[in-house]
Scaffold this active site. Structure first.
Site, PDB file in Angstrom:
ATOM      1  N   ASP A  81     -11.437 -36.352 -51.002  1.00 35.16           N
ATOM      2  CA  ASP A  81     -12.392 -36.300 -52.123  1.00 35.16           C
ATOM      3  C   ASP A  81     -13.805 -35.967 -51.658  1.00 35.16           C
ATOM      4  OD1 ASP A  81     -13.190 -38.609 -50.875  1.00 35.16           O
ATOM      5  OD2 ASP A  81     -12.669 -39.961 -52.523  1.00 35.16           O
ATOM      6  N   TYR A  84     -11.575 -37.547 -41.394  1.00 34.23           N
ATOM      7  CA  TYR A  84     -12.299 -36.389 -41.915  1.00 34.23           C
ATOM      8  C   TYR A  84     -11.832 -35.201 -41.102  1.00 34.23           C
ATOM      9  CZ  TYR A  84     -15.545 -38.664 -45.058  1.00 34.23           C
ATOM     10  OH  TYR A  84     -16.092 -39.329 -46.110  1.00 34.23           O
ATOM     11  N   HIS A  97     -14.062 -43.009 -53.698  1.00 36.28           N
ATOM     12  CA  HIS A  97     -14.955 -43.095 -52.539  1.00 36.28           C
ATOM     13  C   HIS A  97     -16.101 -44.093 -52.827  1.00 36.28           C
ATOM     14  CE1 HIS A  97     -15.766 -40.409 -48.869  1.00 36.28           C
ATOM     15  NE2 HIS A  97     -16.687 -41.335 -48.780  1.00 36.28           N
TER      16      HIS A  97
HETATM   17  O1  173 Z   1     -19.280 -42.285 -47.927  1.00 37.56           O
HETATM   18  C1  173 Z   1     -19.794 -41.919 -46.872  1.00 37.56           C
HETATM   19  O2  173 Z   1     -20.958 -42.194 -46.588  1.00 37.56           O
HETATM   20  C2  173 Z   1     -18.985 -41.122 -45.970  1.00 37.56           C
HETATM   21  O3  173 Z   1     -17.831 -41.069 -46.159  1.00 37.56           O
HETATM   22  C3  173 Z   1     -19.594 -40.361 -44.864  1.00 37.56           C
HETATM   23  C4  173 Z   1     -19.236 -39.031 -44.690  1.00 37.56           C
HETATM   24  C5  173 Z   1     -19.832 -38.298 -43.690  1.00 37.56           C
HETATM   25  C6  173 Z   1     -20.771 -38.867 -42.857  1.00 37.56           C
HETATM   26  C7  173 Z   1     -21.104 -40.190 -43.014  1.00 37.56           C
HETATM   27  C8  173 Z   1     -20.514 -40.940 -44.016  1.00 37.56           C
END
Ligand code: 173
Length: 497
Positions: free
Chosen positions: A265, A237, A357
């Site tokens: 995404d 991320y 996702h």
């Molecule tokens: O799918 C999710 O839960 C995920 O990708 C996510 C994104 C940010 C914080 C925690 C989980």
């Protein structure tokens, strides 16, 4: 360093001076309160107290030490002043622990749906809600399964399938299965060892794991749990602060991670309603929806609360920068159209993951395996296919080796599996993950023989009939195993004033 008594800590229990204890050490988090990605309210709940139990499932152990300046690390708590409080279990928690103790022996697990059924029964409700939830009406999460059921086999016969081999390479790295472990966040919500269950099982079985940015274990703990030569990928991320991302990526490369899967995404997190509703329930099970507390963020679940660092401004313009900071293979995770697939190819990336996702982002997005058809066709316009410099992966809804074989026949290099492996460790720890690998092997062996292929590279598109894949209406066979684990959304509860 002198010891700090719990009485002293308790004196700092306000927004003006907020101390907390984590793993036996005292931290002054007063100035950090407004910056906490999960909001200040949750920290203030533990102001002046020990927050370890709430901290652990959500944060890697080193999160507080790396994010809080050194002078806010106040020192160790005086153990002589710690009063052990006997925990009183709720009736619900007692029942849950009984279910854990009486869960089926692992020998009775015969398919991946079984893990999910056990996990559903034994996970704390918040963990189940977070893991199982998908966005809006949860149409896409169900379509991910249904799409595979609209693809049929065209098996070949009399091909001497006495020896079949399902090992392969993924981005050039050996893998004992044509499947990799895809990233899923917050593993410790479901098992005390969290993601390490996956790392250890993968190390034993030669399977590749994609480490999530938002793992509950720290990145280094996970890498340290790998055996020499074990291949690890990293899901990324991208942080609003690019320096943080750069340090993270370069550290990963230094520690031997082979590929970077940038999630594309999720510029904003989807609304997962099961997860959101959980926020409204406190420990006593009382809904807080109508208690008039203005500070309760009613529109956020666990994931949204911790996702504010993700940069929604990420764009194609950033791709050259990623290439300049790392030599790892770069793959975009979450591509859904031929247009974007061609752009990824033209930017010189190593591949793409056709993913929605796990149905948790854009609802009514098509399944990855459906998108595969058009995307392979588009890439063929760029030259001979398969192309060794560009890999296509698919994830979402994979529960059977037959799903894997269908995706590969249609042009995928390998397939990602997230939730199913996570549920296997929620239910049985590392052993569960190993059993899940064994189930894949058993199903692969049988299916490959029945299709008439001896190796992964013999899987070609003439072995499947995907002519009905684009038909989104029509008769879909009832998927009983999946349906019995799928939990319908609930409506807002009515409450007497
Ligand atoms: O799918 C999710 O839960 C995920 O990708 C996510 C994104 C940010 C914080 C925690 C989980």
């Amino acid at each position: 360093m002198s010891l700090i008594s719990t009485q002293t800590v308790a004196e700092h229990a306000s927004p003006e001076s907020c101390w907390i204890i984590v793993h036996g050490r005292v931290y002054d988090v007063t100035e950090f309160l407004p910056e906490h990605p999960g909001g200040s309210k949750i920290i203030l709940k533990y102001a002046g107290k020990d927050a370890t139990e709430a901290y652990d499932p959500i944060h890697p152990p080193d999160a507080i030490t790396t994010h809080l300046p050194k002078h806010k690390h106040l020192g160790p708590v005086d153990p002589q002043t710690v009063v052990k409080i006997e925990r009183v279990l709720s009736e619900e928690e007692k029942k849950r622990q009984e279910l854990v103790a009486s869960r089926p022996p692992i020998d009775e697990i015969v398919n991946l749906h079984d893990f999910e059924a056990v996990a559903k029964a034994i996970l704390p409700p918040k963990a189940w809600a977070y893991y199982s939830s998908a966005s809006d009406d949860e149409i896409t999460i169900r379509e991910n399964r249904a799409a595979y059921q609209r693809i049929w086999f065209r098996p070949r016969i009399l091909r001497d399938v006495s020896v079949v081999n399902w090992s392969t390479t993924i981005l050039g790295y050996k893998s004992s299965l044509p499947v990799y472990i895809s990233a899923t966040a917050l593993g410790k919500l479901g098992h005390p060892d969290g993601e390490l269950n996956l790392t250890r099982a993968a190390g034993k079985h030669g399977v590749i794991q994609m480490i999530p940015t938002l793992a509950s274990c720290s990145f280094d703990e996970i890498v340290d749990a790998a055996v020499p030569g074990q291949t690890l990928f990293l899901q990324l991320y991208v942080n609003r602060d690019r320096e943080i991302t750069k340090r993270y990526v370069q550290h990963a490369e230094k520690r031997g991670v082979k590929a970077l899967f940038i999630t594309v995404d999720a510029p904003q997190l989807g609304r997962r309603e099961k997860d959101m509703r959980m926020k409204f329930v406190d420990e006593s099970g009382v809904a807080k929806v109508q208690d008039g507390d203005k500070n309760v963020k009613k529109d956020e679940g666990v994931a949204r609360a911790i996702s504010s660092f993700i940069d929604p401004s990420l764009s194609w313009k950033d791709i050259p920068w990623f290439k300049s900071i790392t030599n790892m293979h770069i793959v975009l995770k979450g591509v859904a159209t031929p247009e974007d697939a061609l752009m990824a190819y033209d930017y010189g990336l190593a591949g793409i993951v056709l993913s929605n996702h796990g149905g948790r982002q854009l609802d009514t997005a098509r399944s990855g395996v459906e998108n595969l058809i058009d995307i392979v066709a588009a890439l063929k316009t760029r030259g001979p296919w398969p192309n060794p410099r560009f890999a296509i992966f698919v994830d979402g809804g994979v529960r059977r080796a037959s799903d894997v074989l269908k995706a590969i026949a249609l042009g995928a290099s390998a397939v990602g599996v997230g939730r199913a492996f996570m549920y296997s460790f929620c239910a049985y720890g590392q052993e569960g993950v190993q059993k899940a690998f064994q189930i894949f092997r058993d199903e692969l062996e049988m299916n490959m023989r029945l299709i008439g292929v001896r190796s992964i590279d013999e899987l070609t598109s003439d072995l499947v009939d995907a002519s009905g894949l684009h038909a989104h209406v029509g008769i879909t066979p009832t998927d009983n195993l999946y349906n019995s684990t799928y939990q319908p959304l609930a409506l807002a509860p009515f409450r007497a004033k």
